[in-house]
Structure formats: C-alpha cells, structure tokens
Design a protein around this motif. Structure first.
Motif, PDB file in Angstrom:
ATOM      1  N   VAL A  56       0.844  -1.195   0.000  1.00 47.79           N
ATOM      2  CA  VAL A  56       0.000   0.000   0.000  1.00 47.79           C
ATOM      3  C   VAL A  56       0.880   1.246   0.000  1.00 47.79           C
ATOM      4  N   HIS A  57       1.974   1.197   0.744  1.00 50.07           N
ATOM      5  CA  HIS A  57       2.930   2.307   0.752  1.00 50.07           C
ATOM      6  C   HIS A  57       3.466   2.541  -0.656  1.00 50.07           C
ATOM      7  N   LEU A  58       3.757   1.445  -1.358  1.00 47.31           N
ATOM      8  CA  LEU A  58       4.217   1.539  -2.745  1.00 47.31           C
ATOM      9  C   LEU A  58       3.174   2.237  -3.617  1.00 47.31           C
ATOM     10  N   LEU A  59       1.920   1.795  -3.511  1.00 47.69           N
ATOM     11  CA  LEU A  59       0.850   2.381  -4.319  1.00 47.69           C
ATOM     12  C   LEU A  59       0.629   3.849  -3.970  1.00 47.69           C
ATOM     13  N   ASN A  60       0.671   4.164  -2.674  1.00 43.24           N
ATOM     14  CA  ASN A  60       0.485   5.545  -2.232  1.00 43.24           C
ATOM     15  C   ASN A  60       1.564   6.459  -2.788  1.00 43.24           C
ATOM     16  N   ASP A  61       2.826   6.041  -2.652  1.00 42.63           N
ATOM     17  CA  ASP A  61       3.919   6.900  -3.098  1.00 42.63           C
ATOM     18  C   ASP A  61       4.035   6.926  -4.617  1.00 42.63           C
ATOM     19  N   THR A  62       3.531   5.876  -5.291  1.00 46.85           N
ATOM     20  CA  THR A  62       3.466   5.918  -6.752  1.00 46.85           C
ATOM     21  C   THR A  62       2.505   7.004  -7.204  1.00 46.85           C
ATOM     22  N   MET A  63       1.378   7.140  -6.488  1.00 43.91           N
ATOM     23  CA  MET A  63       0.441   8.212  -6.827  1.00 43.91           C
ATOM     24  C   MET A  63       1.078   9.582  -6.619  1.00 43.91           C
ATOM     25  N   GLN A  64       1.877   9.727  -5.567  1.00 42.37           N
ATOM     26  CA  GLN A  64       2.585  10.990  -5.384  1.00 42.37           C
ATOM     27  C   GLN A  64       3.602  11.199  -6.496  1.00 42.37           C
ATOM     28  N   ALA A  65       4.234  10.120  -6.936  1.00 48.40           N
ATOM     29  CA  ALA A  65       5.228  10.217  -8.003  1.00 48.40           C
ATOM     30  C   ALA A  65       4.591  10.610  -9.332  1.00 48.40           C
ATOM     31  N   VAL A  66       3.314  10.293  -9.493  1.00 43.91           N
ATOM     32  CA  VAL A  66       2.612  10.695 -10.719  1.00 43.91           C
ATOM     33  C   VAL A  66       2.706  12.205 -10.901  1.00 43.91           C
ATOM     34  N   VAL A  67       2.606  12.945  -9.803  1.00 45.18           N
ATOM     35  CA  VAL A  67       2.660  14.410  -9.879  1.00 45.18           C
ATOM     36  C   VAL A  67       3.992  14.864 -10.458  1.00 45.18           C
ATOM     37  N   THR A  68       5.091  14.340  -9.907  1.00 43.48           N
ATOM     38  CA  THR A  68       6.421  14.707 -10.409  1.00 43.48           C
ATOM     39  C   THR A  68       6.622  14.225 -11.838  1.00 43.48           C
ATOM     40  N   ALA A  69       6.125  13.030 -12.123  1.00 37.49           N
ATOM     41  CA  ALA A  69       6.290  12.470 -13.469  1.00 37.49           C
ATOM     42  C   ALA A  69       5.581  13.297 -14.529  1.00 37.49           C
ATOM     43  N   LEU A  70       4.553  14.033 -14.131  1.00 35.56           N
ATOM     44  CA  LEU A  70       3.797  14.863 -15.067  1.00 35.56           C
ATOM     45  C   LEU A  70       4.454  16.210 -15.343  1.00 35.56           C
ATOM     46  N   PHE A  71       5.525  16.556 -14.628  1.00 36.06           N
ATOM     47  CA  PHE A  71       6.138  17.874 -14.798  1.00 36.06           C
ATOM     48  C   PHE A  71       6.503  18.187 -16.258  1.00 36.06           C
ATOM     49  N   PRO A  72       7.202  17.265 -16.960  1.00 31.54           N
ATOM     50  CA  PRO A  72       7.520  17.587 -18.362  1.00 31.54           C
ATOM     51  C   PRO A  72       6.277  17.770 -19.221  1.00 31.54           C
ATOM     52  N   VAL A  73       5.194  17.050 -18.883  1.00 26.84           N
ATOM     53  CA  VAL A  73       3.942  17.179 -19.623  1.00 26.84           C
ATOM     54  C   VAL A  73       3.265  18.505 -19.301  1.00 26.84           C
ATOM     55  N   PHE A  74       3.187  18.835 -18.001  1.00 30.82           N
ATOM     56  CA  PHE A  74       2.589  20.106 -17.602  1.00 30.82           C
ATOM     57  C   PHE A  74       3.336  21.301 -18.210  1.00 30.82           C
ATOM     58  N   LYS A  75       4.661  21.166 -18.306  1.00 30.34           N
ATOM     59  CA  LYS A  75       5.464  22.267 -18.846  1.00 30.34           C
ATOM     60  C   LYS A  75       5.016  22.627 -20.253  1.00 30.34           C
ATOM     61  N   ASP A  76       4.633  21.609 -21.022  1.00 29.26           N
ATOM     62  CA  ASP A  76       4.203  21.852 -22.399  1.00 29.26           C
ATOM     63  C   ASP A  76       2.700  22.084 -22.517  1.00 29.26           C
ATOM     64  N   SER A  77       1.901  21.236 -21.849  1.00 32.49           N
ATOM     65  CA  SER A  77       0.443  21.320 -22.025  1.00 32.49           C
ATOM     66  C   SER A  77      -0.161  22.541 -21.334  1.00 32.49           C
ATOM     67  N   LEU A  78       0.379  22.913 -20.151  1.00 35.20           N
ATOM     68  CA  LEU A  78      -0.154  24.057 -19.408  1.00 35.20           C
ATOM     69  C   LEU A  78       0.812  25.234 -19.395  1.00 35.20           C
ATOM     70  N   HIS A  79       1.970  25.066 -20.065  1.00 35.82           N
ATOM     71  CA  HIS A  79       2.977  26.130 -20.187  1.00 35.82           C
ATOM     72  C   HIS A  79       3.414  26.648 -18.814  1.00 35.82           C
ATOM     73  N   LEU A  80       3.787  25.714 -17.933  1.00 37.40           N
ATOM     74  CA  LEU A  80       4.196  26.083 -16.584  1.00 37.40           C
ATOM     75  C   LEU A  80       5.676  26.450 -16.544  1.00 37.40           C
ATOM     76  N   SER A  81       6.028  27.346 -15.632  1.00 32.97           N
ATOM     77  CA  SER A  81       7.422  27.735 -15.415  1.00 32.97           C
ATOM     78  C   SER A  81       8.048  26.832 -14.363  1.00 32.97           C
ATOM     79  N   TYR A  82       9.372  26.938 -14.186  1.00 26.15           N
ATOM     80  CA  TYR A  82      10.050  26.189 -13.124  1.00 26.15           C
ATOM     81  C   TYR A  82       9.475  26.570 -11.762  1.00 26.15           C
TER      82      TYR A  82
END
Length: 406
Positions: free
Chosen positions: A26-52
């Motif tokens: 469960v800890h693995l699944l929980n922290d994987t969901m948190q990792a989804v946020v970080t993993a989306l950074f390159p996508v958010f940078k392009d799709s939502l035009h986010l800054s650093y």
C-alpha cells in the motif's frame, strides 16, 4: 508499566511478514500516486505552459499537504488510533488522480494535488502503527520493508514519464485511480487485523516514563528534544537536496549533456532505484550495528558523491547517481526507527515528524530551487545544492542508541 506491557506483548507475537508486505505494498501504491505528480512535470510544462517556479509550487503543495500534516494526524491518532481512516485516505487520493488527468489550469492542478497529499498524510501515521504491531523484535527490518515500498513507488516517476505520460499526455494520469483502488482493496484486509491488535494490546504506546534512544540509560527531556531537533534538521537538509535531484536534475541533464527528455530520466531512475536497495540494507544493518552509526554513514558516505555529481562527465553520471542514491537513502528508515525509540510513547507523531514534517518541509526546497533556477540557471543551483549534504554530518552529535550502549 502499561507501556512496557504493551511493548512486550507485541514483541512476543513475532514478526508478521504477511501484514508487513501488505502495508508495504500500500505504501508503494500511495507513493506511486505521489510520483505521478512529479512524473507529469515535463507534460505540464508543455500542455499548461508552466514555469520552473510554478512546478516548484506544485511540489511544495504536494509535500506540504502529504508530509507536514503527518505529525498533526499522528498526534491525534496516537491518542485515538483510527483504522478506518486508512481506506478513506486512499479514497481522497483517488479523487486527486482523477483531477490531475483533466485539470485545465495550474490552479486545478494544485487542487488535485491537495487531495493526493491529504490521502498520503492520513495513511502514513496509521501505516507506521501497523508496522509497529507487525514488527515483533525486528524494528529496523520491519521499517525497511515498509519504507522500501514507498521508495519503490517514488522511483517509478521517471519510468512513468517515459512510458506513460510522454505518449499519453496529461489524461494518462487517470490510470492512477487504479492504484488507489488496489490500495483500498489491500487495506480492507489489513484493517481487521490492525483493529484486532488494538483491541488485544491497546494503543501500542500509552503514556509512561520516557525511555529515550538507549534502553536502560534513560535520556533527559532536554537531550531528547535536542536529538529530535537535530534529526529533523538532518532529514530537512537531505530532503532539500533530494528535491533538487528529483524535480530539476532531469532539466539540468538536458542542458549540460544535451540529453532528450526520455534519456534525462535515466539518472533520476538510477538514483531512486538505488535508494530502494539502500533503504532495505540500511534497516538490516542498523539492527546489527546500531541506528546512529547507519545515520552517520549514510550522510558521510554520500557527501563526496553529491559534491561530484554536477561536475562529472556523462559516462560517470550513471554510476555516481546510483552509488549516491544507495548510500544517502540507507539512513532513511533508520532515522524513523531512531525517532520512535527517542519518544516511544508517541509512535505516530515521531514517524510523522521524520517522514512527514522534516521530509515535507524540504518541499520549500522545490520552490526555492525552482525560483533560483530561473534567476541563476540550473548549473549554479545544482552545484550549490550539493553542499546541503554536508549538513548531515551533524548526525555525529546525536546521542548513542541502545545497540551502541549495550
């Protein structure tokens, strides 16, 4: 006397590996969901035009809600454990995953991240108490099994970026709802066992005389406060450094070595994957050689590699990042156990302070480093942040634990 009786009863049950592996999953699944946020950074940078800087705020929001709230939840759950909150927390994370998949703007991303963070904040203190009951006499090993699950989940962020989010884009986050559903299914099997332990033994740690880190050699309140403050500062510095690696090193690698977005994820994956191995080995070795020795080794041994990483050629990036992750994370689960032994009447709050407050306050590093990267450039930020590892040498001042005084 009540505290000693409860602890003795738990020790006599032996180590319950089925429960340890279940709560670790469960800890693995929980922290994987948190990792989804970080993993989306390159996508958010392009799709939502986010800054650093905006990405730093996303990381800050996630860590503040998921981590800094942990000691608060732990304080109240120490007084009144709440097994039923475990699946409810995962339900909040499920809503957050769905929100990330369809968030149309920066503010909606932040709102979704709050749900993911709150679910994690609820899970960790209660999860740590489950580990306490299931550990028997092998506290270091049990905490490592539990923590390995979380670190494994965190290490999946680069792979998710490469294989899920770059091909599928932001809507790929909807797959995260399956992680939450799986976690709820496992917890529905763990909660009855957990409730039985509470009924048989009472709260694992009722109020009693403080015993401190070294059994048989009671520590004063002042010494315990000093040690906890020092421990929180050490974890704080380590988390600031790791925030720089996990959130911004891929962009640094793209700039310095000319790597593609996919290739720049590889050093981060090696760092995090090695951290999983280091977390497990650190707990096992701490049971044998002592908590403080492992904490000092994890910091002192990692500092040279942290200082080298921004300066090595591309060929050396991979082995250096692997060894760095292996050593620096070998003291993580050990820090949690050390804190629990310092204040054994408050397992939830001790766990929350180390895995929550100290680690989560490192989220400030995501904001600071993000804005500094915009002002100074990533190269300077990576160079300067590597010196944070030297603050960990303060671990030498920690009082000895019970294995060192035996």
């Amino acid at each position: 006397m009540a505290t000693a009786t409860a602890r003795t009863a738990v020790l006599r049950t032996g180590t319950v590996y089925a429960i340890l592996f279940a709560i670790s999953s469960v800890h693995l699944l929980n922290d994987t969901m948190q990792a989804v946020v970080t993993a989306l950074f390159p996508v958010f940078k392009d799709s939502l035009h986010l800054s650093y800087g905006q990405m730093g705020w996303i990381a800050f929001t996630l860590n503040m809600t998921s981590s800094v709230m942990q000691p608060v939840v732990g304080y109240f759950s120490d007084k009144r454990p709440m097994p039923w909150m475990l699946p409810i927390g995962m339900g909040l994370s499920l809503l957050g995953m769905a929100g990330l998949a369809f968030a149309p703007s920066f503010m909606f991303v932040l709102l979704s991240v709050v749900f993911v963070g709150l679910g994690s904040a609820i899970f960790h203190p209660e999860g740590s108490r489950v580990v306490f009951f299931a550990a028997g006499g092998r506290r270091g090993l049990a905490q490592s099994i539990y923590q390995v699950g979380g670190n494994t989940g965190s290490s999946l962020a680069p792979l998710m970026t490469i294989f899920i989010f770059l091909p599928l884009g932001q809507p790929g986050a909807i797959w995260g709802t399956l992680l939450a559903a799986a976690a709820i299914a496992v917890l529905l099997r763990v909660v009855p066992w957990y409730r039985t332990q509470l009924n048989e033994h009472g709260k694992p740690l009722k109020k009693g005389k403080a015993s401190g880190a070294s059994a048989g050699v009671p520590l004063t309140r002042r010494t315990i406060a000093f040690a906890m403050t020092l421990l929180v500062l050490i974890v704080f510095a380590r988390s600031w450094y790791m925030s720089g690696i996990s959130n911004f090193y891929n962009f640094f690698a793209e700039e310095k070595y000319g790597l593609s977005v996919r290739a720049a994820q590889v050093p981060i994956f090696l760092f995090m994957a090695a951290g999983v191995v280091g977390t497990f080995l650190g707990g096992v070795l701490a049971d044998r050689f002592g908590r403080k020795r492992m904490i000092v080794f994890s910091i002192g041994g990692a500092a040279p590699f942290a200082l080298l990483l921004p300066h090595v050629s591309l060929g050396w990036v991979y082995p250096v990042s692997f060894v760095l992750g292996l050593i620096i994370m070998s003291g993580f689960s050990v820090s949690v156990v050390y804190a629990q032994e310092l204040i054994p009447n408050k397992v939830g709050m001790a766990s929350g302070l180390i895995t929550g407050f100290a680690f989560g306050m490192g989220a400030l590093g995501a904001i600071v480093l993000g804005h500094l990267a915009e002002a100074w450039g990533l190269t300077k930020v990576m160079n300067y942040s590597s010196f944070l590892s030297l603050l960990g040498l303060l671990a030498i001042l920690l009082p000895p634990d019970r294995r060192e005084t035996a």
